[in-house]
Design a protein around this motif. Structure first.
Motif, PDB file in Angstrom:
ATOM      1  N   TRP A 127       0.803  -1.215   0.000  1.00  0.00           N
ATOM      2  CA  TRP A 127       0.000   0.000   0.000  1.00  0.00           C
ATOM      3  C   TRP A 127       0.846   1.280   0.000  1.00  0.00           C
ATOM      4  CZ3 TRP A 127      -4.096   2.276  -1.387  1.00  0.00           C
ATOM      5  CH2 TRP A 127      -4.526   3.469  -0.800  1.00  0.00           C
ATOM      6  N   PRO A 128       1.884   1.432   0.860  1.00  0.00           N
ATOM      7  CA  PRO A 128       2.648   2.697   0.841  1.00  0.00           C
ATOM      8  C   PRO A 128       3.286   2.993  -0.515  1.00  0.00           C
ATOM      9  CG  PRO A 128       3.121   1.455   2.838  1.00  0.00           C
ATOM     10  CD  PRO A 128       2.354   0.543   1.936  1.00  0.00           C
ATOM     11  N   THR A 129       3.879   1.988  -1.154  1.00  0.00           N
ATOM     12  CA  THR A 129       4.526   2.230  -2.441  1.00  0.00           C
ATOM     13  C   THR A 129       3.494   2.377  -3.563  1.00  0.00           C
ATOM     14  OG1 THR A 129       4.818  -0.166  -2.706  1.00  0.00           O
ATOM     15  CG2 THR A 129       6.660   1.081  -1.775  1.00  0.00           C
ATOM     16  N   ASP A 130       2.390   1.643  -3.483  1.00  0.00           N
ATOM     17  CA  ASP A 130       1.327   1.814  -4.480  1.00  0.00           C
ATOM     18  C   ASP A 130       0.771   3.231  -4.418  1.00  0.00           C
ATOM     19  OD1 ASP A 130       1.636  -0.782  -5.273  1.00  0.00           O
ATOM     20  OD2 ASP A 130      -0.064  -1.559  -4.116  1.00  0.00           O
ATOM     21  N   ARG A 131       0.607   3.755  -3.201  1.00  0.00           N
ATOM     22  CA  ARG A 131       0.074   5.110  -3.049  1.00  0.00           C
ATOM     23  C   ARG A 131       1.031   6.140  -3.650  1.00  0.00           C
ATOM     24  NH1 ARG A 131       0.749   9.353   0.005  1.00  0.00           N
ATOM     25  NH2 ARG A 131       2.430   8.357   1.173  1.00  0.00           N
ATOM     26  N   PRO A 188       3.749   7.770   7.280  1.00  0.00           N
ATOM     27  CA  PRO A 188       2.686   6.910   7.827  1.00  0.00           C
ATOM     28  C   PRO A 188       1.348   7.620   7.976  1.00  0.00           C
ATOM     29  CG  PRO A 188       4.736   6.646   9.064  1.00  0.00           C
ATOM     30  CD  PRO A 188       4.933   7.813   8.145  1.00  0.00           C
ATOM     31  N   GLU A 189       1.389   8.929   8.309  1.00  0.00           N
ATOM     32  CA  GLU A 189       0.120   9.654   8.470  1.00  0.00           C
ATOM     33  C   GLU A 189      -0.627   9.738   7.150  1.00  0.00           C
ATOM     34  OE1 GLU A 189       3.081  10.827   9.207  1.00  0.00           O
ATOM     35  OE2 GLU A 189       3.150  10.730  11.405  1.00  0.00           O
ATOM     36  N   GLU A 190       0.088  10.015   6.066  1.00  0.00           N
ATOM     37  CA  GLU A 190      -0.554  10.076   4.756  1.00  0.00           C
ATOM     38  C   GLU A 190      -1.025   8.701   4.312  1.00  0.00           C
ATOM     39  OE1 GLU A 190       1.819  11.998   1.839  1.00  0.00           O
ATOM     40  OE2 GLU A 190       2.108  13.822   3.024  1.00  0.00           O
ATOM     41  N   ASP A 191      -0.257   7.664   4.643  1.00  0.00           N
ATOM     42  CA  ASP A 191      -0.679   6.304   4.298  1.00  0.00           C
ATOM     43  C   ASP A 191      -2.000   5.968   4.981  1.00  0.00           C
ATOM     44  OD1 ASP A 191       1.600   6.006   2.792  1.00  0.00           O
ATOM     45  OD2 ASP A 191       2.711   4.938   4.354  1.00  0.00           O
ATOM     46  N   ARG A 192      -2.105   6.346   6.254  1.00  0.00           N
ATOM     47  CA  ARG A 192      -3.325   6.014   6.992  1.00  0.00           C
ATOM     48  C   ARG A 192      -4.505   6.847   6.489  1.00  0.00           C
ATOM     49  NH1 ARG A 192      -3.944   4.200  13.143  1.00  0.00           N
ATOM     50  NH2 ARG A 192      -6.222   4.121  13.219  1.00  0.00           N
ATOM     51  N   ALA A 193      -4.274   8.111   6.194  1.00  0.00           N
ATOM     52  CA  ALA A 193      -5.357   8.951   5.678  1.00  0.00           C
ATOM     53  C   ALA A 193      -5.855   8.429   4.331  1.00  0.00           C
ATOM     54  CB  ALA A 193      -4.882  10.396   5.552  1.00  0.00           C
ATOM     55  N   SER A 194      -4.916   8.011   3.491  1.00  0.00           N
ATOM     56  CA  SER A 194      -5.311   7.463   2.193  1.00  0.00           C
ATOM     57  C   SER A 194      -6.038   6.127   2.352  1.00  0.00           C
ATOM     58  CB  SER A 194      -4.080   7.278   1.301  1.00  0.00           C
ATOM     59  OG  SER A 194      -3.468   8.521   1.018  1.00  0.00           O
ATOM     60  N   ALA A 251     -11.161   3.139   2.258  1.00  0.00           N
ATOM     61  CA  ALA A 251     -12.248   2.490   2.989  1.00  0.00           C
ATOM     62  C   ALA A 251     -13.582   3.159   2.667  1.00  0.00           C
ATOM     63  CB  ALA A 251     -11.977   2.539   4.493  1.00  0.00           C
ATOM     64  N   ARG A 252     -13.577   4.473   2.525  1.00  0.00           N
ATOM     65  CA  ARG A 252     -14.810   5.167   2.110  1.00  0.00           C
ATOM     66  C   ARG A 252     -15.265   4.678   0.745  1.00  0.00           C
ATOM     67  NH1 ARG A 252     -15.438  10.784   4.405  1.00  0.00           N
ATOM     68  NH2 ARG A 252     -14.013  10.920   6.172  1.00  0.00           N
ATOM     69  N   TRP A 253     -14.303   4.469  -0.152  1.00  0.00           N
ATOM     70  CA  TRP A 253     -14.629   3.963  -1.486  1.00  0.00           C
ATOM     71  C   TRP A 253     -15.235   2.567  -1.396  1.00  0.00           C
ATOM     72  CZ3 TRP A 253     -12.451  -0.236  -4.168  1.00  0.00           C
ATOM     73  CH2 TRP A 253     -12.744  -0.308  -5.534  1.00  0.00           C
ATOM     74  N   CYS A 254     -14.773   1.761  -0.455  1.00  0.00           N
ATOM     75  CA  CYS A 254     -15.275   0.393  -0.288  1.00  0.00           C
ATOM     76  C   CYS A 254     -16.705   0.359   0.226  1.00  0.00           C
ATOM     77  CB  CYS A 254     -14.375  -0.391   0.661  1.00  0.00           C
ATOM     78  SG  CYS A 254     -12.741  -0.791  -0.019  1.00  0.00           S
ATOM     79  N   ILE A 255     -17.231   1.477   0.713  1.00  0.00           N
ATOM     80  CA  ILE A 255     -18.622   1.512   1.159  1.00  0.00           C
ATOM     81  C   ILE A 255     -19.550   1.219  -0.017  1.00  0.00           C
ATOM     82  CG2 ILE A 255     -20.418   3.055   2.078  1.00  0.00           C
ATOM     83  CD1 ILE A 255     -18.328   4.328   3.830  1.00  0.00           C
ATOM     84  N   VAL A 311     -17.904  -0.933   6.844  1.00  0.00           N
ATOM     85  CA  VAL A 311     -16.509  -0.938   6.402  1.00  0.00           C
ATOM     86  C   VAL A 311     -15.664  -0.318   7.505  1.00  0.00           C
ATOM     87  CG1 VAL A 311     -14.871  -0.081   4.691  1.00  0.00           C
ATOM     88  CG2 VAL A 311     -17.157  -0.793   3.975  1.00  0.00           C
ATOM     89  N   ALA A 312     -14.546  -0.960   7.823  1.00  0.00           N
ATOM     90  CA  ALA A 312     -13.658  -0.451   8.870  1.00  0.00           C
ATOM     91  C   ALA A 312     -12.213  -0.558   8.410  1.00  0.00           C
ATOM     92  CB  ALA A 312     -13.850  -1.223  10.173  1.00  0.00           C
ATOM     93  N   PRO A 313     -11.425   0.534   8.466  1.00  0.00           N
ATOM     94  CA  PRO A 313      -9.998   0.444   8.132  1.00  0.00           C
ATOM     95  C   PRO A 313      -9.280  -0.484   9.110  1.00  0.00           C
ATOM     96  CG  PRO A 313     -10.734   2.732   8.245  1.00  0.00           C
ATOM     97  CD  PRO A 313     -11.831   1.898   8.821  1.00  0.00           C
ATOM     98  N   ASN A 314      -8.285  -1.187   8.595  1.00  0.00           N
ATOM     99  CA  ASN A 314      -7.475  -2.094   9.399  1.00  0.00           C
ATOM    100  C   ASN A 314      -6.001  -1.762   9.148  1.00  0.00           C
ATOM    101  OD1 ASN A 314      -6.533  -5.564   9.221  1.00  0.00           O
ATOM    102  ND2 ASN A 314      -6.671  -4.308  11.050  1.00  0.00           N
ATOM    103  N   PRO A 315      -5.530  -0.618   9.708  1.00  0.00           N
ATOM    104  CA  PRO A 315      -4.161  -0.172   9.434  1.00  0.00           C
ATOM    105  C   PRO A 315      -3.140  -1.223   9.866  1.00  0.00           C
ATOM    106  CG  PRO A 315      -5.438   1.520  10.568  1.00  0.00           C
ATOM    107  CD  PRO A 315      -6.233   0.248  10.649  1.00  0.00           C
ATOM    108  N   PRO A 316      -1.970  -1.252   9.207  1.00  0.00           N
ATOM    109  CA  PRO A 316      -1.541  -0.297   8.183  1.00  0.00           C
ATOM    110  C   PRO A 316      -1.794  -0.738   6.750  1.00  0.00           C
ATOM    111  CG  PRO A 316       0.314  -1.625   8.865  1.00  0.00           C
ATOM    112  CD  PRO A 316      -0.851  -2.106   9.674  1.00  0.00           C
ATOM    113  N   ASP A 317      -2.341  -1.957   6.552  1.00  0.00           N
ATOM    114  CA  ASP A 317      -2.372  -2.484   5.185  1.00  0.00           C
ATOM    115  C   ASP A 317      -3.649  -3.251   4.881  1.00  0.00           C
ATOM    116  OD1 ASP A 317      -2.041  -4.711   6.746  1.00  0.00           O
ATOM    117  OD2 ASP A 317      -0.084  -5.275   5.944  1.00  0.00           O
TER     118      ASP A 317
END
Length: 501
Positions: free
Chosen positions: A12-16, A77-83, A88-92, A98-104
């Motif tokens: 996820w971090p490198t994809d972002r 990491p802050e930008e990774d989590r915000a993204s 997760a909003r898109w997954c709605i 839907v619940a984020p499960n950081p970090p990946d």
């Protein structure tokens, strides 16, 4: 029954970073760097870097010695989590819970929404395919419990864990699949415990004394023996209404009354913003912290509270209230502009209506059968019969195309055509008889041929395509549409393409 998707985003971090900056190319290794004291360490690696032997935690100096052309970007990491929250909003779009499960990772409870995609397997495949086409490496698994799905998505090879088969699915996985700390995993390895099944076979009391309660908790959560709640992500800007109850409710009549009340309040809110509802999510919060979600959609934007509430009528019967429901949330997860319109008296018919509105019928059928099963056929400009129509939404506007009136076509078209055994008395004549599905039909009347050639502008293979169609009738009066795919002297074969009413 609860069914949870664990979406795993290993890079996820490198994809972002690639999605944001458009570089470097996917085949060039990329890592992020974090600073711990005076050391600079790898925080995340992409697929190319992993293939070259790089891992998180290695020093950057060591990594550059192994891969001289390595791309290095500071970790955020802050930008990774915000993204991740935005994703997760898109997954709605797949489920309201839907619940984020950081970090990946992201958790999605699809128990009330899988039927809209044709089942769990198709939903997961659709989700992963959409992310992959956007440059995001993704894997996913569905199971009864979040812990089971998390373990299988990262360490297993199953996209779907059948209900009640959690133990079988994860018993052979490594103990790291239980979301334990690295120190605990190392301690289990020193003891010779490598697999979850080995850990589950240990006496519970000595295991807790040696490794703590978290190990037992994670094991029970992975087996689905202890409930693990998800905290749904509800975007602040999404229109919703929530009601809590002083005493838990559970009767079907009470649930229906609550839905009606919430629909009226939500539609009143949307009136002020001139919005109409296209997708509606209903979440019941039980006293045991379990959530039950239902989803319905509409063919066009509406603010008719009574109609929206009725869409849930049949689905409410599937809700298990458990020991009682303490709150209900109604969410307008998809809205469209909808302005009030003035209808002139001159436009009204004798019955007071300006036309037939089929949207409510389409909505009810969609809620019962699934939106993909409610459609109509529209003409397509094509010579070949099987290409001359397409499925479109039931209320899609007219395209202006029509089928030719002078070309009789069967009411039932077989796609693909079925091979038949037929015999014609003379070349280029209709068959005297044919055998279809082991039944012999003697032809007493026939008309044709109608020659249809291929669409040569689409491909070279179409240039040599040729069909001679015949309408034939057997002794019982049944009529069929047959064709031969080449002239008789060229060894053409016979096919049945349709049946007339």
């Amino acid at each position: 029954m609860r069914r949870v998707v664990s979406l795993y985003l290993p890079t996820w971090p490198t994809d972002r970073i690639r999605r944001r900056f458009g570089a470097p190319p996917p085949d060039e290794p990329l890592v992020t760097v974090i600073t711990e004291g005076s050391r600079r360490l790898i925080g995340a690696v992409d697929r190319a870097a992993r293939a070259l032997g790089l891992r998180a935690g290695q020093t950057i100096a060591h990594a550059q010695a192994l891969v001289p052309n390595l791309h290095i970007v500071d970790a955020t990491p802050e930008e990774d989590r915000a993204s991740l929250n935005e994703l997760a909003r898109w997954c709605i779009g797949y489920s309201p819970i839907v619940a984020p499960n950081p970090p990946d990772g992201i958790w999605i409870d699809i128990a009330g929404a899988a039927h809209l995609f044709g089942g769990e397997e198709k939903l997961v495949a659709h989700l992963v395919r959409r992310l992959t086409t956007q440059g995001i490496q993704a894997m996913a698994s569905v199971a009864d419990a979040p812990g089971t799905a998390w373990a299988v998505a990262r360490y297993g090879h199953q996209a779907l864990v059948s209900p009640g088969r959690a133990i079988d699915a994860i018993a052979g996985l490594p103990v790291a699949a239980l979301r334990l700390s690295a120190e605990t995993v190392d301690g289990l390895h020193r003891l010779g415990v490598e697999r979850i099944g080995q850990l589950a076979a240990m006496p519970r009391a000595p295991m807790v004394r040696r490794f703590g309660k978290d190990v037992a908790l994670r094991l029970d959560q992975a087996f689905g023996q202890v409930f693990e709640p998800l905290n749904p992500l509800l975007p602040k800007e999404t229109p919703l209404r929530r009601v809590g109850f002083t005493e838990p409710i559970g009767r079907l009549e009470d649930l229906a009354a609550v839905v009606q009340r919430l629909a009226q309040l939500l539609c009143h809110d949307l009136t002020r913003s001139a919005l109409g509802i296209r997708r509606l999510d209903l979440i019941f919060e039980r006293v045991d912290r379990r959530s039950v979600a239902l989803r319905v959609g509409t063919a066009k934007a509406t603010r008719d509270a009574k109609h929206l509430a009725k869409l849930f009528d049949e689905r409410l019967q599937t809700v298990d209230p458990g020991f009682g429901i303490e709150a209900a949330i109604l969410i307008a997860s998809k809205v469209e502009p909808l302005s009030d319109k003035q209808v002139e008296a001159a436009e009204l018919g004798s019955d007071g209506a300006s036309g037939v509105d089929l949207s409510r019928l389409v909505d009810r059928l969609g809620a019962r059968l699934g939106p993909k099963h409610v459609y109509r056929l529209a003409p397509v400009e094509s010579r070949l019969p099987e290409r001359s129509m397409q499925r479109i939404p039931a209320l899609a506007p007219m395209t202006g195309l029509t089928w030719p009136d002078g070309l009789p076509r069967p009411t039932r078209l077989l796609d693909p055509p079925e091979s038949v055994t037929a015999t014609a008395l003379l070349p280029d004549h209709p068959p005297a008889f044919f055998i279809w599905r082991r039944v012999r039909h003697r032809v007493v009347r026939a008309d044709g041929p109608e020659r249809i050639t291929g669409e040569w502008w689409l491909s070279d293979k179409e240039r040599s395509s040729l069909r001679d169609y015949y309408r034939v009738e057997n002794e019982q009066g049944a009529r069929f549409w047959l064709f031969r795919d080449a002239p008789a002297d060229q060894g053409g074969r016979w096919w049945l393409h349709g049946v007339f009413a």
